[in-house]
Design a protein around this motif. Structure first.
Motif, PDB file in Angstrom:
ATOM      1  N   LEU A 122      42.395 109.892 -52.504  1.00 32.46           N
ATOM      2  CA  LEU A 122      41.825 111.225 -52.686  1.00 32.46           C
ATOM      3  C   LEU A 122      42.504 112.251 -51.791  1.00 32.46           C
ATOM      4  N   LEU A 123      42.782 111.875 -50.547  1.00 36.61           N
ATOM      5  CA  LEU A 123      43.477 112.798 -49.647  1.00 36.61           C
ATOM      6  C   LEU A 123      44.874 113.122 -50.165  1.00 36.61           C
ATOM      7  N   LYS A 124      45.538 112.134 -50.723  1.00 37.48           N
ATOM      8  CA  LYS A 124      46.874 112.357 -51.285  1.00 37.48           C
ATOM      9  C   LYS A 124      46.783 113.287 -52.503  1.00 37.48           C
ATOM     10  N   GLU A 125      45.760 113.082 -53.323  1.00 40.47           N
ATOM     11  CA  GLU A 125      45.572 113.931 -54.496  1.00 40.47           C
ATOM     12  C   GLU A 125      45.264 115.368 -54.096  1.00 40.47           C
ATOM     13  N   ILE A 126      44.384 115.552 -53.111  1.00 39.87           N
ATOM     14  CA  ILE A 126      44.034 116.911 -52.704  1.00 39.87           C
ATOM     15  C   ILE A 126      45.238 117.590 -52.062  1.00 39.87           C
ATOM     16  N   ASP A 127      46.066 116.851 -51.338  1.00 39.68           N
ATOM     17  CA  ASP A 127      47.298 117.421 -50.788  1.00 39.68           C
ATOM     18  C   ASP A 127      48.217 117.888 -51.918  1.00 39.68           C
ATOM     19  N   SER A 128      48.328 117.095 -52.969  1.00 46.50           N
ATOM     20  CA  SER A 128      49.156 117.479 -54.116  1.00 46.50           C
ATOM     21  C   SER A 128      48.619 118.738 -54.781  1.00 46.50           C
ATOM     22  N   ILE A 129      47.299 118.790 -54.937  1.00 50.26           N
ATOM     23  CA  ILE A 129      46.677 119.969 -55.550  1.00 50.26           C
ATOM     24  C   ILE A 129      46.938 121.208 -54.701  1.00 50.26           C
ATOM     25  N   ILE A 130      46.763 121.087 -53.406  1.00 48.70           N
ATOM     26  CA  ILE A 130      46.998 122.219 -52.498  1.00 48.70           C
ATOM     27  C   ILE A 130      48.449 122.674 -52.583  1.00 48.70           C
ATOM     28  N   ASN A 131      49.386 121.739 -52.595  1.00 50.18           N
ATOM     29  CA  ASN A 131      50.813 122.094 -52.693  1.00 50.18           C
ATOM     30  C   ASN A 131      51.123 122.823 -53.993  1.00 50.18           C
ATOM     31  N   ILE A 132      50.582 122.337 -55.089  1.00 48.91           N
ATOM     32  CA  ILE A 132      50.819 122.970 -56.391  1.00 48.91           C
ATOM     33  C   ILE A 132      50.229 124.375 -56.413  1.00 48.91           C
ATOM     34  N   LEU A 133      49.004 124.497 -55.947  1.00 48.25           N
ATOM     35  CA  LEU A 133      48.351 125.811 -55.925  1.00 48.25           C
ATOM     36  C   LEU A 133      49.119 126.796 -55.055  1.00 48.25           C
ATOM     37  N   THR A 134      49.528 126.355 -53.878  1.00 52.83           N
ATOM     38  CA  THR A 134      50.255 127.235 -52.964  1.00 52.83           C
ATOM     39  C   THR A 134      51.564 127.712 -53.589  1.00 52.83           C
ATOM     40  N   LYS A 135      52.313 126.798 -54.196  1.00 53.09           N
ATOM     41  CA  LYS A 135      53.585 127.177 -54.836  1.00 53.09           C
ATOM     42  C   LYS A 135      53.354 128.142 -55.987  1.00 53.09           C
ATOM     43  N   ASN A 136      52.313 127.890 -56.790  1.00 51.67           N
ATOM     44  CA  ASN A 136      52.036 128.779 -57.919  1.00 51.67           C
ATOM     45  C   ASN A 136      51.618 130.160 -57.459  1.00 51.67           C
ATOM     46  N   ILE A 137      50.784 130.230 -56.443  1.00 54.33           N
ATOM     47  CA  ILE A 137      50.342 131.523 -55.928  1.00 54.33           C
ATOM     48  C   ILE A 137      51.521 132.309 -55.371  1.00 54.33           C
ATOM     49  N   LYS A 138      52.385 131.642 -54.612  1.00 51.32           N
ATOM     50  CA  LYS A 138      53.570 132.323 -54.062  1.00 51.32           C
ATOM     51  C   LYS A 138      54.478 132.816 -55.176  1.00 51.32           C
ATOM     52  N   ALA A 139      54.667 132.010 -56.215  1.00 49.42           N
ATOM     53  CA  ALA A 139      55.508 132.412 -57.343  1.00 49.42           C
ATOM     54  C   ALA A 139      54.898 133.614 -58.063  1.00 49.42           C
ATOM     55  N   LEU A 140      53.595 133.597 -58.267  1.00 51.96           N
ATOM     56  CA  LEU A 140      52.932 134.720 -58.923  1.00 51.96           C
ATOM     57  C   LEU A 140      53.031 135.993 -58.088  1.00 51.96           C
TER      58      LEU A 140
END
Length: 77
Positions: free
Chosen positions: A53-71
């Motif tokens: 679960l910690l690995k999954e939440i880290d992946s989610i956070i990374n994806i969200l952060t990259k998408n927000i920065k790109a937007l």
């Protein structure tokens, strides 16, 4: 993690790109809070073996952060 999905659905209905980015930032904050609670549960011994679960939440956070920065770059550019 269902809360994050609910917030993402809300963000998709954003009126403007700025509104969408703002709502996705909230999703990112909620994901980080979820990670905090998972770590707290793990450290207390109440909920162990949550490395997946910690690995999954880290992946989610990374994806969200990259998408927000790109937007945000698209918005500025």
């Amino acid at each position: 993690m269902e809360l994050q999905l609910a917030n993402i659905k809300e963000a998709q209905a954003g009126i403007t790109k700025k509104d969408f980015v703002s709502k996705m930032s909230i999703v990112n904050k909620e994901a980080r809070e979820t990670k905090y609670w998972l770590r707290l549960l793990n450290d207390s011994g109440y909920f162990e073996e949550n490395k997946k679960l910690l690995k999954e939440i880290d992946s989610i956070i990374n994806i969200l952060t990259k998408n927000i920065k790109a937007l945000q770059k698209i918005k500025k550019g």
